[in-house]
Design a protein around this motif. Structure first.
Motif, PDB file in Angstrom:
ATOM      1  N   TYR A  91      33.106  58.789  53.603  1.00 18.53           N
ATOM      2  CA  TYR A  91      34.380  59.063  52.963  1.00 18.53           C
ATOM      3  C   TYR A  91      34.688  57.953  51.961  1.00 18.53           C
ATOM      4  O   TYR A  91      34.346  56.785  52.161  1.00 18.53           O
ATOM      5  N   GLN A 145      37.944  56.215  49.902  1.00 21.49           N
ATOM      6  CA  GLN A 145      39.399  56.117  49.941  1.00 21.49           C
ATOM      7  C   GLN A 145      39.898  55.173  48.866  1.00 21.49           C
ATOM      8  O   GLN A 145      39.513  53.995  48.829  1.00 21.49           O
ATOM      9  N   GLY A 174      46.430  54.026  48.546  1.00 27.27           N
ATOM     10  CA  GLY A 174      47.537  54.974  48.568  1.00 27.27           C
ATOM     11  C   GLY A 174      47.123  56.428  48.761  1.00 27.27           C
ATOM     12  O   GLY A 174      47.973  57.323  48.726  1.00 27.27           O
ATOM     13  N   LYS A 175      45.838  56.651  48.976  1.00 27.59           N
ATOM     14  CA  LYS A 175      45.335  58.004  49.167  1.00 27.59           C
ATOM     15  C   LYS A 175      44.665  58.107  50.527  1.00 27.59           C
ATOM     16  O   LYS A 175      44.289  57.124  51.138  1.00 27.59           O
ATOM     17  N   GLY A 176      44.503  59.351  50.991  1.00 25.60           N
ATOM     18  CA  GLY A 176      43.748  59.549  52.211  1.00 25.60           C
ATOM     19  C   GLY A 176      42.258  59.560  51.912  1.00 25.60           C
ATOM     20  O   GLY A 176      41.841  59.705  50.763  1.00 25.60           O
ATOM     21  N   PRO A 177      41.434  59.399  52.939  1.00 24.55           N
ATOM     22  CA  PRO A 177      39.980  59.456  52.737  1.00 24.55           C
ATOM     23  C   PRO A 177      39.562  60.835  52.236  1.00 24.55           C
ATOM     24  O   PRO A 177      40.131  61.853  52.636  1.00 24.55           O
ATOM     25  N   LEU A 208      36.048  63.296  51.650  1.00 26.20           N
ATOM     26  CA  LEU A 208      34.619  63.434  51.945  1.00 26.20           C
ATOM     27  C   LEU A 208      33.802  63.275  50.680  1.00 26.20           C
ATOM     28  O   LEU A 208      34.059  63.930  49.663  1.00 26.20           O
ATOM     29  N   PHE A 261      34.058  54.588  53.969  1.00 25.61           N
ATOM     30  CA  PHE A 261      33.942  54.663  55.424  1.00 25.61           C
ATOM     31  C   PHE A 261      32.764  55.550  55.794  1.00 25.61           C
ATOM     32  O   PHE A 261      32.634  56.672  55.280  1.00 25.61           O
ATOM     33  N   SER A 298      32.416  65.334  70.600  1.00 24.50           N
ATOM     34  CA  SER A 298      33.194  66.414  69.992  1.00 24.50           C
ATOM     35  C   SER A 298      32.998  66.368  68.483  1.00 24.50           C
ATOM     36  O   SER A 298      32.197  65.606  67.964  1.00 24.50           O
ATOM     37  N   TYR A 299      33.729  67.134  67.767  1.00 24.63           N
ATOM     38  CA  TYR A 299      33.588  67.151  66.321  1.00 24.63           C
ATOM     39  C   TYR A 299      34.645  66.306  65.642  1.00 24.63           C
ATOM     40  O   TYR A 299      34.865  66.421  64.445  1.00 24.63           O
ATOM     41  N   ILE A 300      35.297  65.442  66.412  1.00 20.47           N
ATOM     42  CA  ILE A 300      36.223  64.490  65.818  1.00 20.47           C
ATOM     43  C   ILE A 300      35.399  63.290  65.355  1.00 20.47           C
ATOM     44  O   ILE A 300      34.716  62.653  66.150  1.00 20.47           O
ATOM     45  N   PRO A 301      35.440  62.953  64.067  1.00 21.82           N
ATOM     46  CA  PRO A 301      34.611  61.842  63.586  1.00 21.82           C
ATOM     47  C   PRO A 301      35.090  60.498  64.113  1.00 21.82           C
ATOM     48  O   PRO A 301      36.286  60.254  64.216  1.00 21.82           O
ATOM     49  N   PHE A 324      35.028  56.705  62.983  1.00 19.05           N
ATOM     50  CA  PHE A 324      34.873  56.015  61.710  1.00 19.05           C
ATOM     51  C   PHE A 324      34.420  54.571  61.899  1.00 19.05           C
ATOM     52  O   PHE A 324      34.774  53.917  62.882  1.00 19.05           O
ATOM     53  N   GLY A 325      33.667  54.084  60.914  1.00 15.60           N
ATOM     54  CA  GLY A 325      33.410  52.661  60.818  1.00 15.60           C
ATOM     55  C   GLY A 325      34.639  51.945  60.289  1.00 15.60           C
ATOM     56  O   GLY A 325      35.639  52.594  59.939  1.00 15.60           O
ATOM     57  N   ARG A 326      34.588  50.634  60.196  1.00 16.55           N
ATOM     58  CA  ARG A 326      35.764  49.857  59.785  1.00 16.55           C
ATOM     59  C   ARG A 326      35.983  49.837  58.281  1.00 16.55           C
ATOM     60  O   ARG A 326      37.016  49.370  57.820  1.00 16.55           O
TER      61      ARG A 326
END
Lengths: 113, 113
Positions: A36, A38, A41-44, A46, A89, A98-101, A103-105
């Motif tokens: 991702y 980012q 001020g924006k969301g990540p 893909l 990220f 599950s299919y919830i990712p 994330f790395g830092r």
């Protein structure tokens, strides 16, 4: 427990350089590895993703290299541009987690003109 | 149509107060996710909805956090008795179906004084 380890924390390159960001995972059940991008001020958003049945995937200037045996994957940005300056990220998901990712830092990339 | 929207963009509150954060997903997306992003960290999963029901709330840190999605579209994340440690950016994402590509909103920056 950090399931996805990302490095480096920050990266500075000159325009045209090839920044490389690395990630390592622990859960062998992961089977989907997205990156991702980012901006402040924006969301990540893909950027590119890979599954473990291939060792490399390229989309435009962005390439993912994947090493299943080492449980590592990396993002390469070819001919980097100042507009690529952002936080990147890596993530991992799959049936085991599950299919919830997870994330790395994140890696803060600055590309100087 | 429009992407994921979140309101407010910024929220400053005092310790002990109650806050509500709103998420409007992309129209037609059945899955909705909430994440928390602390400074210098990747997004951390909180809860996701499939339709109106919370399918997985394992990421909620404690019972002060609650989320609803009564009509299967807009979702509200509710935090009771806020603590300074709750300060973070709260991200919402939606996907057409669970497991599909997630599209993130810009987030709500919560500051607890």
């Amino acid at each position: 427990q950090q399931q996805v380890k990302q490095s480096p924390q920050s990266l500075i390159v000159q325009k045209g350089g090839i920044p490389i960001i690395n990630c390592a995972y622990e859960n062998t059940a992961f089977d989907y590895f997205p990156w991702y991008q980012q901006f402040p001020g924006k969301g990540p958003a893909l950027l590119i993703a890979i599954r473990p049945d291939v060792s490399e995937k390229k989309e435009g200037r962005f390439t993912i290299s994947f090493n299943k045996s080492a449980k590592q994957f990396s993002l390469h940005i070819m001919d980097s541009q100042p507009g690529d300056s952002a936080t990147y990220f890596c993530a991992a998901s799959g049936p085991g987690g599950s299919y919830i990712p997870t994330f790395g830092r994140g890696t803060s990339l600055i590309v100087h003109p | 149509g429009a992407g994921v929207s979140q309101t407010p963009s910024n929220k400053v509150t005092e310790k002990g107060k109650y806050v509500e954060l709103r998420c409007d997903p992309i129209s037609g997306h059945t899955a909705l996710y909430w994440y928390r992003q602390s400074l210098g960290q990747g997004p951390e999963f909180l809860i996701y909805f499939q339709g109106t029901g919370a399918a997985d709330d394992s990421g909620l840190p404690n019972d002060r956090f609650f989320a609803v999605r009564p009509e299967g579209s807009v979702s509200t994340l509710k935090i009771q008795r806020t603590e300074r440690g709750d300060s973070a950016v709260y991200l919402c994402a939606s996907s057409l179906v669970f497991g599909d590509t997630q599209y993130f909103g810009p987030g709500t920056r919560l500051t607890v004084l």
